[in-house]
Enzyme design. Structure first.
Site, mmCIF file in Angstrom:
data_model
loop_
_atom_site.group_PDB
_atom_site.id
_atom_site.type_symbol
_atom_site.label_atom_id
_atom_site.label_comp_id
_atom_site.label_asym_id
_atom_site.label_seq_id
_atom_site.Cartn_x
_atom_site.Cartn_y
_atom_site.Cartn_z
ATOM 1 N N LYS A 278 0.940 -1.266 -0.067
ATOM 2 C CA LYS A 278 -0.022 0.124 -0.100
ATOM 3 C C LYS A 278 0.714 1.184 0.105
ATOM 4 C CE LYS A 278 -3.856 -1.738 2.813
ATOM 5 N NZ LYS A 278 -5.133 -1.581 1.733
ATOM 6 N N ARG A 352 -10.161 -11.176 1.541
ATOM 7 C CA ARG A 352 -11.126 -12.514 1.060
ATOM 8 C C ARG A 352 -10.399 -13.827 1.126
ATOM 9 N NH1 ARG A 352 -11.339 -9.088 -4.297
ATOM 10 N NH2 ARG A 352 -11.249 -7.327 -2.698
HETATM 11 N N1 BES Z 1 -8.021 -3.939 4.301
HETATM 12 C C1 BES Z 1 -8.302 -3.342 3.100
HETATM 13 C C2 BES Z 1 -9.497 -2.473 2.680
HETATM 14 C C3 BES Z 1 -9.666 -1.605 3.697
HETATM 15 C C4 BES Z 1 -9.343 -0.134 3.122
HETATM 16 C C5 BES Z 1 -10.144 -1.233 4.912
HETATM 17 C C6 BES Z 1 -9.329 1.068 3.645
HETATM 18 C C7 BES Z 1 -10.314 -0.144 5.390
HETATM 19 C C8 BES Z 1 -10.132 0.816 5.045
HETATM 20 C C9 BES Z 1 -8.187 -4.547 2.062
HETATM 21 O O1 BES Z 1 -7.404 -5.628 2.524
HETATM 22 C C10 BES Z 1 -7.930 -4.066 0.917
HETATM 23 O O2 BES Z 1 -6.467 -3.887 0.831
HETATM 24 N N2 BES Z 1 -8.630 -4.124 -0.124
HETATM 25 C C11 BES Z 1 -8.083 -3.618 -1.617
HETATM 26 C C12 BES Z 1 -8.523 -4.565 -2.609
HETATM 27 C C13 BES Z 1 -8.055 -4.498 -3.993
HETATM 28 C C14 BES Z 1 -6.736 -4.680 -3.819
HETATM 29 C C15 BES Z 1 -8.807 -5.439 -4.867
HETATM 30 C C16 BES Z 1 -8.901 -2.173 -1.851
HETATM 31 O O3 BES Z 1 -9.939 -2.111 -1.011
HETATM 32 O O4 BES Z 1 -8.476 -1.300 -2.329
HETATM 33 MG MG MG Z 2 -5.484 -5.239 1.663
#
Ligand code: BES
Ligand code: MG
Ligand code: ZN
Length: 497
Positions: A278, A352
């Protein structure tokens, strides 16, 4: 610990909180109180300094030795009041007093509310709102003065008869249990991620559940997880120094032959994104990526303490998602516990993956139903904003009940779609499915495609709650302090009752 009491006449207090509706005068009880204090309340009302608008306050200093202050707080228009707003007002009043270092509070309870909601429900909402407001994660503050004042007593006052007094007391008692589950969840969420590892999470659950009757905890280690074939949970944890854990809490409150409700919570103790790292500003707050786990843990704790006559299981696949030479990779193909294969397109879509194994494991119980809670997608936040969580379910009955109960506790859910187009988008050319996909474009509909991914691992009635938005709902508000807000615990408890 706050102690609660219910009485007709307030005793010695730092402050008596008097909530008032907009465009409505004082109740007869407040009128007589006002008289006793020489008309200080009616003076304020006449001055128009205070009109009862929601969360508006006015602090009055009395010359009385017993009750030295009165805090008027606005409830807004009576026709607009609901549980959520009432709890916010109660919480804001408690926090206002606590921030002024008061520790003995009185709170006037309107007879109209008892008529509308029942004494027990009002008592429940009062103690939950008070406890949630009073909680602060301040153990890392080294300046003693910066720590929040510990509340000693809250006395609820008004015109009660024997039955309403008993109802209020019963509700207050239950509210203490419910809020202890909410605040436990918040506490787990607020703990820094270097401390809150999968093994620490598991040990906190074991430690806190040990003395609760009929609530049993089992923690599976890496070896056992491997044996069960949980290839996804193992993969996500591979980049971390910390081994994954699979936490199982079982509460058999009814005949064992009755099918249990299984709760599954995403337990990513820190989500760096893994090798699909990230960007910095999106990594902040990722200690909260185990709030789904925290909520199911909080909920089963409350259910057991309320001695519900239900069978309930809470499952938490717990891991840390980190980049390293041993980390799982984009292009890897994983095998989940139910045998399905998954192409990894992005290691940041890890929630997921661990849920795939959690939901597969849930099948073992032949459950009546399964509800999973997860901080799953940024897309859900983009869709709903920060005050609601997404609800995904093919089951009309579960949708109805979850919507109803969440509303009744003041947590907001909004139904989002599942459907063929989302499921199609998750198919892979080289594995059964892939862990990323959109409808009509890579970025479109991705809260629903994530839910459709989860659906592959369910063979029972199922609902998914995406609470990514809820974790940001708590930057700190007048009724709740900054940090995790425990979203979901109250909804689950009410659902399970
Ligand atoms: N933990 C994150 C989702 C999230 C984002 C929770 C912001 C709380 C606040 C999750 O694991 C994630 O990174 N999801 C990605 C998925 C994508 C890579 C398909 C997302 O939402 O960008
Ligand atoms: Mg994630
Ligand atoms: Zn995540």
């Amino acid at each position: 610990m706050i102690t609660y009491s219910v009485s007709q006449m307030p005793s010695k207090l730092n402050c008596l909180i008097v909530p008032l509706f907009e465009e409505k005068g004082m109740d007869s009880y407040i009128k007589s109180l006002d008289k006793e204090f020489g008309g200080v309340i009616s003076d304020v009302l006449k001055s128009k300094d205070f009109e009862g608008k929601k969360l508006q306050t006015s602090l009055i200093y009395t010359k009385d030795k017993g009750i030295s202050r009165i805090l008027l707080i606005g409830l807004g228009k009576e026709k607009d009041l609901n549980v959520k707003k009432y709890k916010e007002v109660v919480g804001a009043a408690v926090m206002t007093c606590q921030n002024k270092k008061m520790d003995k509070l009185g709170f006037f309870v309107q007879p109209g509310l008892i008529k509308k909601y029942s004494a027990k429900k009002v008592g429940l909402d009062l103690s939950v709102a008070s406890e949630v407001a009073a909680y602060a994660y301040d153990e890392h503050k080294t300046d003693k003065d910066a720590k929040v004042t510990k509340l000693k007593n809250i006395e609820f006052v008004g015109e009660f008869n024997v039955a309403t007094k008993r109802g209020l007391e019963k509700g207050l008692e239950e509210g203490i249990l419910v809020s202890s589950g909410v605040n436990f969840a918040r506490h787990l969420g607020n703990t820094p991620p270097t401390i809150m590892t999968p093994e620490y999470l598991a040990s906190e659950v074991q430690k806190n559940f040990k003395s609760i009757p009929k609530l049993n905890v089992k923690v599976l280690n890496k070896q056992e997880i491997t044996k069960l074939g949980m290839g996804c949970l193992l993969a996500v944890a591979r980049g971390s120094e910390h081994e994954p854990k699979f936490i199982i809490a079982e509460y058999w409150g009814a005949d064992r032959k009755r099918k249990p409700t299984v709760l599954v919570g995403k337990g990513i103790t820190f989500d760096s994104g893994g090798l699909s790292l990230k960007p910095g500003q999106f990594m902040t707050d990722m200690k909260f990526d185990m709030l789904g786990a925290a909520s199911v843990i909080g909920a089963i704790k409350v259910a057991a303490e309320l001695k519900l006559k239900k069978n309930i299981i809470a499952l938490v696949p717990a891991a840390e998602n980190m980049p390293s030479g041993t980390a799982f990779r984009p292009d890897d193909i994983l095998k989940a516990m139910n045998g399905k294969t998954i192409l990894v397109e992005n290691t940041d879509a890890e929630g997921r993956l661990v849920l795939a194994d959690g939901l597969s494991y849930a099948s073992k119980y032949k459950p009546k139903e399964v509800i999973d809670l997860a901080t799953l997608t940024g897309a859900c936040m983009a869709a709903l904003g920060l005050e609601r969580s997404g609800l995904f379910t093919p089951e009309e009955k579960m949708n109805e009940k979850l919507s109803y109960v969440s509303n009744s506790v003041g947590e907001q859910l909004w139904r989002m779609p599942l459907g063929e187009e989302y499921s199609e988008a998750m198919k892979s050319e080289i594995a059964d499915i892939k862990n990323m996909g959109g409808v009509g474009g890579e970025r479109y509909g991705t809260a629903s495609t994530a839910a459709a991914f989860l659906q592959v691992f369910t063979d029972y009635p199922w609902a998914h709650i995406d609470l990514a938005s809820a974790i940001y709902g708590s930057k700190g508000k007048p009724w709740i302090r900054a940090g995790a807000n425990g979203f979901g615990v109250q909804t689950l408890v009410e659902y399970l009752r």
